[in-house]
Write a protein that holds these residues in place. Structure first.
Motif, short mmCIF file in Angstrom:
data_model
loop_
_atom_site.label_atom_id
_atom_site.label_comp_id
_atom_site.label_asym_id
_atom_site.label_seq_id
_atom_site.Cartn_x
_atom_site.Cartn_y
_atom_site.Cartn_z
N HIS A 19 -65.62 -2.30 8.74
CA HIS A 19 -66.21 -2.79 9.98
C HIS A 19 -65.05 -3.33 10.81
N ALA A 20 -64.31 -2.42 11.40
CA ALA A 20 -63.06 -2.79 12.05
C ALA A 20 -63.29 -3.66 13.27
N ASP A 66 -60.27 -5.96 9.10
CA ASP A 66 -61.19 -5.49 8.05
C ASP A 66 -60.65 -4.23 7.36
N LEU A 67 -59.40 -3.89 7.58
CA LEU A 67 -58.77 -2.75 6.88
C LEU A 67 -57.71 -3.32 5.95
N ILE A 83 -65.31 3.62 15.76
CA ILE A 83 -66.27 4.34 14.91
C ILE A 83 -65.54 5.33 14.01
N SER A 84 -64.56 6.04 14.55
CA SER A 84 -63.76 6.96 13.72
C SER A 84 -62.99 6.20 12.65
N THR A 85 -62.42 5.08 13.03
CA THR A 85 -61.69 4.27 12.07
C THR A 85 -62.62 3.76 10.97
N ASN A 86 -63.78 3.30 11.36
CA ASN A 86 -64.74 2.80 10.36
C ASN A 86 -65.14 3.89 9.37
N ARG A 87 -65.32 5.10 9.89
CA ARG A 87 -65.70 6.20 8.98
C ARG A 87 -64.57 6.51 8.01
N ARG A 88 -63.36 6.56 8.50
CA ARG A 88 -62.23 6.91 7.64
C ARG A 88 -61.98 5.85 6.57
#
Lengths: 248, 248
Positions: A240-241, B247-248, A231-236
């Motif tokens: 949609h990791a 997805d990054l 969730i932190s990664t997705n925000r940064r």
């Protein structure tokens, strides 16, 4: 089994040699939620027979009809290949299914499973629940007294075969009919190899995914909790990791 | 810095816009262990100046000489580009370095850091320690009373800038001079964005890797503990598994 002598050592089994699971009926408890709907959509899309479970049969049936409609949406694959999706109350869903995915909200996890102990007896249960809390800094892991949601399920359901999987998938991607392959692996945990292999095979049916064995249920907590990090990664990254296991 | 008012809200920063870290000196506490040596090798290989730390300067210097020799081994890249690797006792390593990676065994973690509190003041500390136990079923997560090794480091080192990263890397691959790019990402955790970005940039210098922001220190436990799962995966698949964030 505990008094039989250990079997002679067999040659190592190919970890990619997984069973044919195409005939198994997949139930999704909490199948009207985002994650449950998304998984139901993906399994039906590859031809699996799916039963959505909810507290009321009416809500489950409505969700099943929406998923069936999504499977006919533009961008969706050949609908003739899609599996039938029906709805039922949670108990009937459990009884009708071979494999039952638990996709209920964490705060309903214990009560839902306690109420289904008999209906889930003998079933292969796949817990995908992530116990998380949220505050102004984002998500953080909760620690169930049993160690993890999956271990809580195993404690409540002594007559079921409990595994854990499908924690890290984006509900947004799962539910989007225009999304084909999803670039992620599925970590599968459980204490019995044959059960894990069924779940791995199911995960591997979803376009883009592989089901990767990732340890025993006692190591489920960190897999569940890792969703807080994603969730932190997705925000940064506004993403949609997912997670791909490399070198396999 | 703590008494300055919060800055006005800036437009979102590109998460891939990371600082130039090529001039930073990287210290590795516990640099004579497998993980520490492997990281030292990888950083020196891309031109980073590296100081190996150990309890005695002699052992650190011996490890530094071995790493320097590995950098000239067949399959290694242009050695003229490699960074200098030297050895020192842990305190001198800490003082000489801009960024200090903590790669000591878990059972020496607390005592080592308590003894280096002054030497590590002001430093960017990167904890990569995985608190694990082992029994006949394999590895399992230990839970430090502070929540994680990284949070323990932060509690012991109030004057340092503590982050966590480099948990999931295979020491075998890191140390092998014939291995070029390693197909994995590095999850980076910390409570200050600028510190995380330095660590992300360092991770991104290693061939094949990206440094991906993965949340605050309070979510470090599950990242550390996930190594238990990767150990199970490695046993099943006879692999050196890593994790790529998709997805990054």
């Amino acid at each position: 089994m505990s008094d039989t002598p250990p079997a002679p050592k067999a040659p190592p089994k190919d970890p990619w040699d997984l069973p044919d699971v195409s005939d198994l009926v997949v139930g999704v408890l909490g199948g009207t939620g985002d994650q449950g709907r998304g998984l139901a959509h993906r399994f039906a899309r590859v031809g699996q027979r799916v039963v959505i479970g909810s507290r009321t049969a009416e809500r489950a049936t409505a969700a099943a009809e929406e998923i069936t409609a999504d499977l006919a949406a533009p961008g969706a694959p050949d609908t003739a290949a899609a599996g039938e999706v029906t709805g039922a109350d949670n108990a009937a869903c459990a009884r009708a299914s071979d494999v039952v995915i638990v996709a209920v909200p964490w705060d309903g996890h214990r009560a839902t499973l306690e109420g289904l102990r008999g209906d889930l007896a003998g079933k292969l249960v796949v817990d995908c629940v992530n116990p998380l809390g949220f505050d102004k800094h984002g998500a953080y892991a909760l620690v169930p007294e049993e160690g993890s949601a999956a271990q809580q399920a195993a404690a409540i359901l002594p007559d079921s075969r409990v595994t854990a999987a499908f924690h890290h998938l984006s509900a947004v991607l799962l539910r989007d009919p225009s999304v084909g392959a999803i670039d992620t692996d599925v970590l599968v945990l459980g204490d019995r190899r044959a059960d894990c292999e069924i779940v791995q095979a199911l995960a591997g049916r979803i376009e883009g995914m592989r089901g990767i064995y990732a340890g025993r249920l006692r190591n489920a907590h960190q897999v569940e909790a890792l969703v807080a990090n994603l969730i932190s990664t997705n925000r940064r990254y506004k993403a949609h990791a997912g997670l791909r296991v490399t070198d396999l």
